[in-house]
Scaffold this active site. Structure first.
Site, PDB file in Angstrom:
ATOM      1  N   LYS A 125       3.923  12.326  -2.989  1.00  0.00           N
ATOM      2  CA  LYS A 125       4.821  11.257  -2.545  1.00  0.00           C
ATOM      3  C   LYS A 125       5.790  11.867  -1.537  1.00  0.00           C
ATOM      4  O   LYS A 125       6.472  12.846  -1.855  1.00  0.00           O
ATOM      5  CB  LYS A 125       5.571  10.709  -3.757  1.00  0.00           C
ATOM      6  CG  LYS A 125       6.298   9.420  -3.496  1.00  0.00           C
ATOM      7  CD  LYS A 125       6.774   8.809  -4.805  1.00  0.00           C
ATOM      8  CE  LYS A 125       7.720   7.653  -4.542  1.00  0.00           C
ATOM      9  NZ  LYS A 125       8.310   7.155  -5.784  1.00  0.00           N
ATOM     10  N   ARG A 159      -1.925  -1.197 -10.061  1.00  0.00           N
ATOM     11  CA  ARG A 159      -0.729  -2.005 -10.289  1.00  0.00           C
ATOM     12  C   ARG A 159      -1.124  -3.476 -10.340  1.00  0.00           C
ATOM     13  O   ARG A 159      -2.202  -3.837  -9.868  1.00  0.00           O
ATOM     14  CB  ARG A 159       0.230  -1.869  -9.092  1.00  0.00           C
ATOM     15  CG  ARG A 159       0.545  -0.477  -8.714  1.00  0.00           C
ATOM     16  CD  ARG A 159       0.544  -0.328  -7.189  1.00  0.00           C
ATOM     17  NE  ARG A 159       0.556   1.094  -6.826  1.00  0.00           N
ATOM     18  CZ  ARG A 159       1.649   1.811  -6.664  1.00  0.00           C
ATOM     19  NH1 ARG A 159       2.805   1.251  -6.758  1.00  0.00           N
ATOM     20  NH2 ARG A 159       1.575   3.086  -6.382  1.00  0.00           N
ATOM     21  N   GLY A 219       2.585   3.760   1.488  1.00  0.00           N
ATOM     22  CA  GLY A 219       3.129   4.040   2.809  1.00  0.00           C
ATOM     23  C   GLY A 219       3.691   5.440   2.929  1.00  0.00           C
ATOM     24  O   GLY A 219       3.932   5.935   4.024  1.00  0.00           O
ATOM     25  N   ARG A 220       3.952   6.046   1.775  1.00  0.00           N
ATOM     26  CA  ARG A 220       4.453   7.432   1.818  1.00  0.00           C
ATOM     27  C   ARG A 220       3.897   8.237   0.659  1.00  0.00           C
ATOM     28  O   ARG A 220       4.497   9.206   0.211  1.00  0.00           O
ATOM     29  CB  ARG A 220       5.960   7.450   1.781  1.00  0.00           C
ATOM     30  CG  ARG A 220       6.473   6.711   0.593  1.00  0.00           C
ATOM     31  CD  ARG A 220       7.892   6.982   0.355  1.00  0.00           C
ATOM     32  NE  ARG A 220       8.368   5.984  -0.589  1.00  0.00           N
ATOM     33  CZ  ARG A 220       9.482   6.079  -1.242  1.00  0.00           C
ATOM     34  NH1 ARG A 220      10.245   7.112  -1.048  1.00  0.00           N
ATOM     35  NH2 ARG A 220       9.846   5.145  -2.071  1.00  0.00           N
ATOM     36  N   ASP A 242       7.816   4.399 -10.515  1.00  0.00           N
ATOM     37  CA  ASP A 242       8.794   4.187  -9.459  1.00  0.00           C
ATOM     38  C   ASP A 242      10.226   4.262  -9.983  1.00  0.00           C
ATOM     39  O   ASP A 242      10.718   3.331 -10.608  1.00  0.00           O
ATOM     40  CB  ASP A 242       8.576   2.857  -8.723  1.00  0.00           C
ATOM     41  CG  ASP A 242       9.003   3.001  -7.275  1.00  0.00           C
ATOM     42  OD1 ASP A 242      10.005   3.679  -7.037  1.00  0.00           O
ATOM     43  OD2 ASP A 242       8.337   2.445  -6.391  1.00  0.00           O
ATOM     44  N   ASP A 268       4.374  -4.597  -7.476  1.00  0.00           N
ATOM     45  CA  ASP A 268       3.725  -3.359  -7.020  1.00  0.00           C
ATOM     46  C   ASP A 268       4.229  -2.154  -7.811  1.00  0.00           C
ATOM     47  O   ASP A 268       3.671  -1.069  -7.696  1.00  0.00           O
ATOM     48  CB  ASP A 268       3.954  -3.135  -5.514  1.00  0.00           C
ATOM     49  CG  ASP A 268       5.412  -3.209  -5.128  1.00  0.00           C
ATOM     50  OD1 ASP A 268       6.051  -4.219  -5.458  1.00  0.00           O
ATOM     51  OD2 ASP A 268       5.917  -2.257  -4.506  1.00  0.00           O
ATOM     52  N   ASN A 269       5.280  -2.350  -8.591  1.00  0.00           N
ATOM     53  CA  ASN A 269       5.789  -1.270  -9.436  1.00  0.00           C
ATOM     54  C   ASN A 269       5.516  -1.551 -10.907  1.00  0.00           C
ATOM     55  O   ASN A 269       6.214  -1.057 -11.778  1.00  0.00           O
ATOM     56  CB  ASN A 269       7.292  -1.082  -9.213  1.00  0.00           C
ATOM     57  CG  ASN A 269       7.595  -0.599  -7.800  1.00  0.00           C
ATOM     58  OD1 ASN A 269       6.772   0.085  -7.190  1.00  0.00           O
ATOM     59  ND2 ASN A 269       8.755  -0.956  -7.282  1.00  0.00           N
ATOM     60  N   GLY A 274       0.824  -1.219   0.000  1.00  0.00           N
ATOM     61  CA  GLY A 274       0.000   0.000   0.000  1.00  0.00           C
ATOM     62  C   GLY A 274       0.849   1.256   0.000  1.00  0.00           C
ATOM     63  O   GLY A 274       2.071   1.215   0.127  1.00  0.00           O
ATOM     64  N   ARG A 276       3.167  13.554  -8.132  1.00  0.00           N
ATOM     65  CA  ARG A 276       3.239  12.612  -9.244  1.00  0.00           C
ATOM     66  C   ARG A 276       1.888  12.576  -9.958  1.00  0.00           C
ATOM     67  O   ARG A 276       0.834  12.525  -9.313  1.00  0.00           O
ATOM     68  CB  ARG A 276       3.590  11.223  -8.716  1.00  0.00           C
ATOM     69  CG  ARG A 276       3.585  10.153  -9.787  1.00  0.00           C
ATOM     70  CD  ARG A 276       4.431   8.971  -9.403  1.00  0.00           C
ATOM     71  NE  ARG A 276       3.798   8.125  -8.396  1.00  0.00           N
ATOM     72  CZ  ARG A 276       4.424   7.095  -7.821  1.00  0.00           C
ATOM     73  NH1 ARG A 276       5.683   6.807  -8.139  1.00  0.00           N
ATOM     74  NH2 ARG A 276       3.822   6.362  -6.922  1.00  0.00           N
TER      75      ARG A 276
HETATM   76  P1  AMP Z   1       8.949   1.135  -3.193  1.00  0.00           P
HETATM   77  O1  AMP Z   1      10.194   0.376  -2.966  1.00  0.00           O
HETATM   78  O2  AMP Z   1       9.195   2.616  -3.218  1.00  0.00           O
HETATM   79  O3  AMP Z   1       8.152   0.660  -4.344  1.00  0.00           O
HETATM   80  O4  AMP Z   1       8.072   0.920  -1.886  1.00  0.00           O
HETATM   81  C1  AMP Z   1       7.668  -0.322  -1.419  1.00  0.00           C
HETATM   82  C2  AMP Z   1       6.723  -0.148  -0.253  1.00  0.00           C
HETATM   83  O5  AMP Z   1       7.381   0.484   0.850  1.00  0.00           O
HETATM   84  C3  AMP Z   1       5.503   0.690  -0.539  1.00  0.00           C
HETATM   85  O6  AMP Z   1       4.438   0.149   0.156  1.00  0.00           O
HETATM   86  C4  AMP Z   1       5.893   2.027   0.007  1.00  0.00           C
HETATM   87  O7  AMP Z   1       4.778   2.820   0.318  1.00  0.00           O
HETATM   88  C5  AMP Z   1       6.685   1.645   1.253  1.00  0.00           C
HETATM   89  N1  AMP Z   1       7.631   2.686   1.673  1.00  0.00           N
HETATM   90  C6  AMP Z   1       8.783   3.022   1.049  1.00  0.00           C
HETATM   91  N2  AMP Z   1       9.388   4.027   1.708  1.00  0.00           N
HETATM   92  C7  AMP Z   1       8.616   4.363   2.757  1.00  0.00           C
HETATM   93  C8  AMP Z   1       8.695   5.336   3.803  1.00  0.00           C
HETATM   94  N3  AMP Z   1       9.722   6.196   3.899  1.00  0.00           N
HETATM   95  N4  AMP Z   1       7.705   5.360   4.718  1.00  0.00           N
HETATM   96  C9  AMP Z   1       6.682   4.507   4.639  1.00  0.00           C
HETATM   97  N5  AMP Z   1       6.528   3.580   3.693  1.00  0.00           N
HETATM   98  C10 AMP Z   1       7.480   3.490   2.739  1.00  0.00           C
HETATM   99 MG    MG Z   2       6.645   1.440  -5.445  1.00  0.00          MG
END
Ligand code: AMP
Ligand code: MG
Length: 487
Positions: free
Chosen positions: A109, A179, A88-89, A258, A248-249, A86, A172
């Site tokens: 983001k 996804r 997360g940021r 991403d 997820d990407n 989900g 963004r």
């Molecule tokens: P990503 O590697 O950017 O595709 O992220 C993978 C997952 O980690 C996703 O669910 C993001 O929302 C979560 N995520 C990445 N960085 C953070 C962060 N700084 N705080 C909270 N969730 C994060």
């Molecule tokens: Mg991602």
């Protein structure tokens, strides 16, 4: 408020998202804005940049009509399934229908924690934010489908990673944030109704012409396969290595999403990968077609319950489709590659001609972008420039003669061939070392190199003497370039 929101995702059933507002930041300031994209979203030059929009894009104010939500999704990360990832940021502010009639998500983001943060801070550092801004807009200019960047805002706050870094928020823009992992989220929960709603939503948003299909899930699957096939062929053609092709990407729209650990080939090394966490080269340049097929197989699995009662025959049918994927990818890639050599007509021997050139490039670690650009100049009548990239001069001379003979069999005129080659072979790509240089300067408060690189990348097919230094490969000391997951 200048952004006219018209939201559809927030109308989906509760499990699709969590309602959450961005967390306000102490001192927002513009880092970069994209007026051209703003205009597409209906924003005038007075509105972007404006103090009102700054407050919204920093997460300090919720605009009228905005319904901030964090989206639920799952995903395979480096092959391991995580049932709940989900946003997360990231927080979806809402959707805006552009002046072109296309509906797009407006997402922040780095805008603070959400119920999906899993212990993360929900924040982003200036480096990864500006990197996504720069590279996504460069990809757009290169003609590669991608999410885009409307603005980057400094928060005035620090984020704590390995170092303490200045924080930033990216806005963004995407035709959707659906996804493969969104489908996996509901499949893992065995929520058939949600899956059904998701298929209908994805079709309405991306392929309305499929709404009447007797097998909507299957039609959607085919459309996603087509979009991803086209996307990955475009990646390969500009030397792009995504770096984190987790499910997820992998966007249903077929847009690149991403930009955390992405990079571009300098030397042509098909097995090259850059991400420090990709130890086995799962996501190397040449692996990308195989991996996208793997991701599509994961999508196929989620659709089985929607495709009738006889699972065994459904699986057979999906396997047959996936079975032809590699072959169809080859066709798409061959056509894309032919364009790089100025060839449109598919003729006997084209594949061998292309492969021989690539083999010589690989043997000499020839620069991917410069070598093809030199070939373009040669088609336009320039003397040489190609041979200099190769050590076996006799072998490349033989090849060049064969290529010229083949070009003579093209029905198009020379100018048409050259114009086509220019579009297929950019003069400038976001070279890793130049991107790093721009981001380091920005981190120190100097946005000059970022803006200069950004301007050059907006016209990737032009030969611009003023940007010549941005088009050259890095020195030997930078050959071992690695990327780190940009969280
Ligand atoms: P990503 O590697 O950017 O595709 O992220 C993978 C997952 O980690 C996703 O669910 C993001 O929302 C979560 N995520 C990445 N960085 C953070 C962060 N700084 N705080 C909270 N969730 C994060
Ligand atoms: Mg991602």
């Amino acid at each position: 408020m200048p952004l006219h929101f018209d939201n559809t995702y927030a109308r989906l059933p509760a499990p699709f998202f969590a309602r959450v507002n961005p967390t306000a930041v102490s001192s927002p300031a513009w880092l970069a804005v994209n007026p051209e994209l703003g205009a597409l979203l209906g924003l005038t030059a007075d509105e972007l940049p404006s103090p009102e929009l700054l407050a919204v894009l920093a997460g300090n104010a919720v605009a009228p009509g905005s319904e901030p939500i964090a989206l639920a999704y799952a995903g395979h990360q480096f092959g391991n399934f995580v049932p709940r990832l989900g946003d997360g940021r990231a927080i979806l502010l809402g959707e805006v229908v552009g002046t072109d009639g296309v509906r797009r998500d407006v997402q922040l983001k780095g805008s603070g924690p959400t119920p999906f943060s899993r212990g993360g801070d929900g924040r982003a550092a200036i480096g990864p934010v500006l990197r996504e801004f720069l590279v996504s807009e460069a990809m757009h200019a290169l003609g590669v489908p991608t999410t885009r960047s409307l603005a980057a805002v400094a928060t005035g706050e620090r984020v704590y990673r390995e170092d303490v870094l200045p924080g930033a928020v990216l806005t963004r823009i995407a035709t959707s944030h659906l996804r493969v992992g969104t489908f996996q989220y509901f499949a893992a929960r065995q929520d058939r109704d949600a899956l059904d709603a998701l298929v209908r939503y994805a079709i309405a948003r991306h392929h309305p012409q499929l709404a009447e299909s007797p097998t909507p899930a299957l039609s959607l699957f085919d459309a996603v396969c087509d979009a991803q096939r086209a996307l990955v062929a475009r990646w390969l053609s500009v030397g792009f290595v995504h770096g984190v092709m987790n499910t997820d990407n992998c966007a249903i729209s077929g847009e690149t999403i991403d930009y955390g650990p992405c990079a571009f080939l300098d030397a042509y090394e098909p097995a090259r990968h850059f991400s420090s966490i990709d130890r086995n080269g799962r996501y190397a340049w040449s692996q990308q077609p195989r991996i996208v097929r793997w991701n599509l197989a994961r999508l196929a699995e989620t659709l089985i319950p929607l495709l009738g009662d006889d699972d065994a025959s459904t699986v057979k049918m999906l396997e047959a489709r996936l079975g032809t994927f590699a072959e169809r990818f080859e066709e798409t890639w061959s056509a894309t590659l032919r364009a790089k050599f100025g060839l449109v007509d598919a003729q006997e021997g084209d594949a061998a001609l292309a492969q021989e050139f690539l083999a010589q490039m690989a043997a000499d670690h020839a620069d991917f972008t410069q070598t093809f650009r030199a070939l373009t100049h040669m088609a336009a009548g320039a003397d040489d420039g190609v041979r200099a990239h190769f050590t076996d001069r006799a072998r490349i001379t033989t090849w060049l003669a064969a290529w010229r003979t083949r070009l003579e069999r093209e029905p198009s005129d020379r100018d048409v061939i050259v114009a086509r080659m220019r579009r297929a072979n950019p003069a400038i790509i976001p070279r890793n070392h130049r991107v790093e240089e721009a981001l380091s300067a920005a981190q120190r408060g100097d946005l000059g190199p970022f803006e200069r690189l950004r301007a050059a990348l907006a016209r990737p097919f032009d030969d611009d003497a003023a940007s010549a230094d941005l088009t050259t490969p890095p020195g030997e000391e930078q050959w071992g370039y690695r990327t780190f997951c940009g969280t």
